[in-house]
Structure formats: structure tokens, C-alpha cells
Scaffold this motif. Structure first.
Motif, PDB file in Angstrom:
ATOM      1  N   SER A 121     -16.984  -5.937  -3.992  1.00 39.03           N
ATOM      2  CA  SER A 121     -17.498  -4.635  -4.410  1.00 39.03           C
ATOM      3  C   SER A 121     -16.823  -3.484  -3.684  1.00 39.03           C
ATOM      4  N   MET A 122     -16.119  -2.656  -4.423  1.00 39.70           N
ATOM      5  CA  MET A 122     -15.503  -1.434  -3.918  1.00 39.70           C
ATOM      6  C   MET A 122     -14.506  -1.725  -2.795  1.00 39.70           C
ATOM      7  N   VAL A 123     -13.675  -2.729  -3.016  1.00 34.88           N
ATOM      8  CA  VAL A 123     -12.764  -3.186  -1.966  1.00 34.88           C
ATOM      9  C   VAL A 123     -11.297  -3.143  -2.399  1.00 34.88           C
ATOM     10  N   LEU A 124     -10.977  -3.676  -3.571  1.00 36.57           N
ATOM     11  CA  LEU A 124      -9.573  -3.872  -3.944  1.00 36.57           C
ATOM     12  C   LEU A 124      -8.785  -2.570  -3.960  1.00 36.57           C
ATOM     13  N   MET A 125      -9.411  -1.463  -4.372  1.00 29.91           N
ATOM     14  CA  MET A 125      -8.686  -0.193  -4.431  1.00 29.91           C
ATOM     15  C   MET A 125      -8.440   0.381  -3.030  1.00 29.91           C
ATOM     16  N   ALA A 126      -9.075  -0.218  -2.002  1.00 28.52           N
ATOM     17  CA  ALA A 126      -8.869   0.235  -0.629  1.00 28.52           C
ATOM     18  C   ALA A 126      -7.837  -0.599   0.113  1.00 28.52           C
ATOM     19  N   ILE A 127      -7.265  -1.601  -0.562  1.00 21.34           N
ATOM     20  CA  ILE A 127      -6.283  -2.489   0.070  1.00 21.34           C
ATOM     21  C   ILE A 127      -4.885  -2.154  -0.455  1.00 21.34           C
ATOM     22  N   PRO A 128      -3.977  -1.718   0.411  1.00 25.81           N
ATOM     23  CA  PRO A 128      -2.621  -1.392  -0.060  1.00 25.81           C
ATOM     24  C   PRO A 128      -1.929  -2.581  -0.716  1.00 25.81           C
ATOM     25  N   ASP A 129      -1.894  -3.706  -0.022  1.00 25.90           N
ATOM     26  CA  ASP A 129      -1.283  -4.935  -0.537  1.00 25.90           C
ATOM     27  C   ASP A 129      -2.413  -5.812  -1.072  1.00 25.90           C
ATOM     28  N   TRP A 130      -2.871  -5.509  -2.298  1.00 25.58           N
ATOM     29  CA  TRP A 130      -4.132  -6.032  -2.811  1.00 25.58           C
ATOM     30  C   TRP A 130      -4.030  -7.360  -3.553  1.00 25.58           C
ATOM     31  N   LYS A 131      -2.869  -7.683  -4.099  1.00 29.75           N
ATOM     32  CA  LYS A 131      -2.770  -8.886  -4.931  1.00 29.75           C
ATOM     33  C   LYS A 131      -3.108 -10.169  -4.180  1.00 29.75           C
ATOM     34  N   PRO A 132      -2.649 -10.350  -2.920  1.00 28.89           N
ATOM     35  CA  PRO A 132      -3.066 -11.556  -2.198  1.00 28.89           C
ATOM     36  C   PRO A 132      -4.577 -11.634  -1.996  1.00 28.89           C
ATOM     37  N   ALA A 133      -5.242 -10.489  -1.893  1.00 31.43           N
ATOM     38  CA  ALA A 133      -6.694 -10.483  -1.734  1.00 31.43           C
ATOM     39  C   ALA A 133      -7.377 -10.955  -3.009  1.00 31.43           C
TER      40      ALA A 133
END
Length: 247
Positions: A121-133
Motif C-alpha cells: 500500500s502506497m509503496v511502489l511509487m516511492a521506490i526509485p528502483d521499483w521493479k525488483p520490489a
């Protein structure tokens, strides 16, 4: 290894997150979480009693506590020192059976058996390198289980501020990827297609996309203090995606 960009983002949250902010949002989150985010997430997850759930990027742990209160077996993962420590403090007080693990979502440790569902919840847009997450979240779900995530809607990220300034919503750079500097930490704009195409590449089957607006009755209660609240009634500030992980 955690990317340098992700390390910087985690450091931002560690430095800027205050005890007061965590205390204020410890039960249900802020106004937007209470009225827009939580109801949709919980509806998408359905009956969680007895189910094993991962709260990926759990922050101060409020979603984990809500889910545990509904009978779920919850593991929360959070990379920041301050928020993970706060979540663990609350678990000592409340004894809901939640396990909190401090880890970067891009490098999840062994968390035991696969989860029936992962909520991010409300996390992926806060991660620069998001694809591994996103990949780690999908890989943590049992075959046929659910991956549910929420974002600030990529088409309406600065809804309140532009409504305050112009009396309407304005956007000029939807197709680009760029950093949005915030008061606490940065978010990262990328088109909606980036998230959905990555989800498809991981073999997930889309079940639902939701774009809720604020209930007009709720808006009426705060309109005198915040006239710009009508932007949330007319346009969706948040995006929700529910997907089934391949068997």
C-alpha cells in the motif's frame, strides 16, 4: 544489493519521519487513508481470517494491525529504522501476533511459507528502483494467491496542490518518468502502463483496477476547512490493482 537510489530514498524516510506523525496515523492512517485507501484495499483482500498475509512496505504498521485485527496472520516488512521500530513497539503493547521484519523490499529475506496474499500500500511509487520490489512481492505469494497494491494515481499525483492553485487539476508531463520532491520524501512518477506491463511480465492475471473518489458526504464535512476537497470527489487521487499470481 540495494541500489544507491533506493538507499537514498530509505534514508530520506528515516530522517524525515517523526514520532508525532507515526502516533497520529498509527490506528488508521491519515484522512485519505481512512476514507479512500483502506476501504478499497480491505474490500479487494476480502475475508482475511486465518489467511497468511504480507504487508510489504508496512511503514508504521497500521495496515498490518488492521489485518491482524480481522483475524489474519501477518508479517510486515519495512526498510526504515524508525518505522520498523515503532511497529515493533506497538506489537509489544498490543500482542496481535504480527512479525515485523526490517528489510528492503527489493531483497526480501526468507519469510517462511508463501503468503495467501501480499498487500503493498502506497509503496511502489516511492521506490526509485521499483521493479525488483514488485517481483519480490509476486514471488512471495502462493500460486493462485493475490497481489494487491495501491499507488498515488499516476495521472493525478498532485491533485490537491494544483486544485488549490488553479481551481482545477493540471498535468503536463504524464509520459515521462521523474522525481516528485515531497515534504517528507520523494515519490517517482511513471505512467500507469509501466506498472501494469510489469505485472503482466510477471505472469499475473489482472482481477480489478479501482479508482475511487471521495464520498461527497465526507467531503461536505470538511469543505469549510478545505474547499479544495472537491478535487477528491471529482477525480481519483489513488489507484488500486488486484492481481492473481499464476499457479
Amino acid at each position: 544489493m540495494t541500489s544507491r537510489a533506493n538507499e537514498i530514498a530509505i534514508d530520506q524516510w528515516n530522517t524525515s519521519t517523526t514520532r508525532e506523525a507515526m502516533e497520529t496515523t498509527a490506528q488508521e492512517g491519515d484522512f485519505a487513508k481512512r476514507h479512500l485507501v483502506n476501504p478499497t484495499l480491505l474490500r479487494m483482500l476480502g475475508d482475511v481470517r486465518g489467511r497468511r498475509l504480507l504487508d510489504a512496505g508496512c511503514g508504521n504498521g497500521y495496515v498490518s494491525r488492521i489485518l491482524a485485527g480481522q483475524g489474519a496472520q501477518v508479517v510486515g516488512v519495512e526498510p526504515t529504522d524508525v518505522m520498523c521500530a515503532f511497529a515493533r513497539e506497538r506489537e509489544v503493547e498490543l500482542r496481535q501476533g504480527i512479525t515485523y521484519v526490517q528489510a528492503d523490499l527489493t531483497r526480501l529475506p526468507d519469510l517462511g511459507a508463501p503468503f495467501d496474499a501480499v498487500v503493498c500500500s502506497m509503496v511502489l511509487m516511492a521506490i526509485p528502483d521499483w521493479k525488483p520490489a514488485m517481483r519480490a512481492c509476486v514471488e512471495a505469494v502462493r500460486p493462485g494467491g493475490l497481489f494487491v497494491f495501491a499507488l498515488v494515481h499516476p495521472a493525478f499525483e498532485q491533485l490537491l496542490s494544483t486544485w488549490q492553485k488553479h481551481g482545477e487539476y493540471r498535468l503536463q508531463r504524464y509520459l515521462e518518468e521523474y522525481e516528485i520532491v515531497g515534504a517528507v520524501a520523494s515519490d517517482f512518477h511513471r505512467p500507469l502502463s509501466a506498472y501494469l506491463n510489469e505485472l503482466a511480465s510477471l505472469g499475473c492475471r489482472l482481477r480489478e483496477v479501482a479508482e475511487p473518489g471521495l464520498d461527497s458526504a465526507v467531503a461536505a464535512e470538511v469543505r469549510s476547512a478545505l474547499p479544495e476537497i472537491d478535487g477528491y470527489v471529482r477525480l481519483p487521487n489513488f489507484l488500486f490493482v488486484s492481481a492473481e499470481v499464476p499457479a
